[in-house]
Write a protein that holds these residues in place. Sequence first.
Motif, PDB file in Angstrom:
ATOM      1  N   SER A 150      29.416  39.075  19.284  1.00 15.30           N
ATOM      2  CA  SER A 150      28.831  37.745  19.491  1.00 15.30           C
ATOM      3  C   SER A 150      29.199  37.205  20.859  1.00 15.30           C
ATOM      4  N   ASP A 175      21.541  37.207  16.905  1.00 17.11           N
ATOM      5  CA  ASP A 175      22.904  37.500  16.455  1.00 17.11           C
ATOM      6  C   ASP A 175      22.915  37.585  14.936  1.00 17.11           C
ATOM      7  N   GLU A 176      22.995  38.782  14.427  1.00 17.17           N
ATOM      8  CA  GLU A 176      22.952  39.025  12.982  1.00 17.17           C
ATOM      9  C   GLU A 176      21.835  38.217  12.335  1.00 17.17           C
TER      10      GLU A 176
HETATM   11 MG    MG Z   1      29.653  37.768  15.413  1.00 15.67          MG
END
Ligand code: MG
Length: 670
Positions: free
Chosen positions: A51, A170-171
């Motif tokens: 991240s 992000d995910e």
């Molecule tokens: Mg992360």
Amino acid sequence: MALNMPIIKLENIRHSYKVGPGNLLVLKGIDLSIEQGEFVAIMGPSGSGKSTLLQILGLLERPTRGRYFLLGKDVSGLSDDEGAALRSKTIGFIFQMFNLLSRTSAVDNVLLPAIYSGQGVSSSKALELLQDVGLSDRVHHKPNQLSGGQQQRVAIARSLINSPKIIFADEPTGNLASDQADEILEKLCEMHARGITIIMVTHEQDIASYAERIIKIKDGQIQSDEKNTNPKHPLNKAQKSQNEAAFASSPHVLSDLSWLEVKENSSSAAKAISANKTRSFLSVLGILIGVCSVIAMLAIGRGAQKSIEARISGLGSNLIMIWPFSSAAFHGGTGTVSRLTLTDMDEISHLSSHIVAVNGEVSSDEQVVYKDKNTNTEIDGDLTSYASMHSAQPYYGRFFTAAENNDVARVAILGQTVVDTLFGKSDPVGRQIKINRISFKVIGVLPPKGSSAWHDQDDLVVIPLKTAMMRLGLNGWSSSSSRGRYLKRIEVECDGPNSIDGVMAKIRTFLRARHHLPAYKDDDFTVRNMQDIQSALTGTTKTFGILLGIVAAISILVGGIGIMNIMLVSVTERTREIGLRKAVGAPRRAILAQFLIESALLSLLGGTIGVFLGVGIAFLMTHYAGWNAIVTPQSIILAFGCSALIGIIFGFWPARKASLLSPIEALRYE
Ligand code: MG
Ligand code: ADP
């Protein structure tokens, strides 16, 4: 940008976080280059720095060290706002937590980045994008009325609104069930097919297998960087090349405050205010009370001033007034009191050839009765000169004559208020009324003069002076033992403004001699001309104005603190929203403007209610208390202007605080 240049190039990127006293090194020298149109998955165990890397790539975080080239430009040293401008036009974000604005419809969420890009994106594009992600029947739903997968699809539409070159995710499926996750990944593949570079963080092999290239990082270092020879959704090469031509170097110009932005800010402020109605109302209470009281007090003050003006303008300007007490007593203090007699009046009238007329007055509040009606009112005994000196020629009926005064005739001229009370609509002239049980004949009605907060000028009865003194035993100011002997006031009319001073001097000399005053003693009487009286009254009005100003300033301060307080709460509550807005391209100025608009709106709300209440109070006073309250348009404009200004001044600190938040820290805020 040259086409052979990678869209993203990282050189030895290092990043550390401050934790407690020390630093935590999270990225330990990342070298990476990504070509335009790639679909890259970044994988790695939790805590490996994925991240952090993505945030650096997305310009949300500045690397501690190393160089970052985006679209061929070194962006390592961009300012916050330059970063925001670049983000707004080239980058789209998709977050694990969706990060949609609550209380805001899907279509408005999609439009959010467009208001900061200054590219004039229309809402039809937002509708198209929502249709692309299969939500054309959910455009007006709010986030809490959508499933997780639907929310993420709104977020995808939002990431595309400014036609970005790169999407960072992000995910994106981290919070979704697997069937919803597949839909999202398909959308990403479609975007990729359209030529958009996609960089996605995930920790699941299954999800990474959609990408063309998989970069694995561990412990802040790249562990492997491999092509995925068999991606789940192979890329349509033909479509990819289409976008290549349209790819131009992107300007990162700061956008100015746009109408679209003001509109969005106002409606989001209105939503925030109405979502917390009680709280908002309580926080504007200070402003409300302040504005309300200022309006009401200005109205009463204005009314009082008007009626004073009316009273004075009704008096001839060549008038001199003499009272039987010292000027200290005249100004409300304690002072010597003397007496004025009919003989004084007579002698004064002969003091100068410049004296045109004199009037002596006695006055007292007495009971007046007509049939079954009665009222307590001011009875004034005057000479016939009263009518011209006080512009009091009856508008109906007549004034009494000198002969009637000499004959001690029982005739009366009534003020309008007395007429209304005793006679209602019927004709008073010719009727018999009783003043202190003595019969009087009504011969006329005085012209109406109006009333103020403390005095109704039409609540009086004028009768001949001699009648008042001899029949009713009325008096000036002295004790009841001397009833019927002394005057309350003598009025002298001069033939012109130039003779006033001379006449006043003569009157003073005469009265000092008459009262045997030695030189060291002050006058035990007061002689004033209209000029003096006028300036004394203006002084009173000024004092009133200053008091009013102080009251207004205090209430405004209190009101402003209320606004500031609630705005600080609002900023804290909406930290994540601020982070999101900044992430999608809002510059500092935009966040500042947003919260200033909100606080101005809030205090305008208070101001508006205050104005209505204040006008209402003035109205009630005029109609039920009989006061003369005048609301001027200026006072309303002043109140509105003030309350908007308070909102802006007291909202400034909270708004500035919000604008300085770092986007990523704000997004992480719990
Ligand atoms: Mg992360
Ligand atoms: P990943 O996304 O790979 O799970 P992150 O990049 O979020 O990992 O975090 C990497 C490391 O940095 C973690 O050990 C985390 O605890 C730490 N970290 C992340 N954000 C912060 C922060 N704001 N302050 C301090 N440490 C942080």
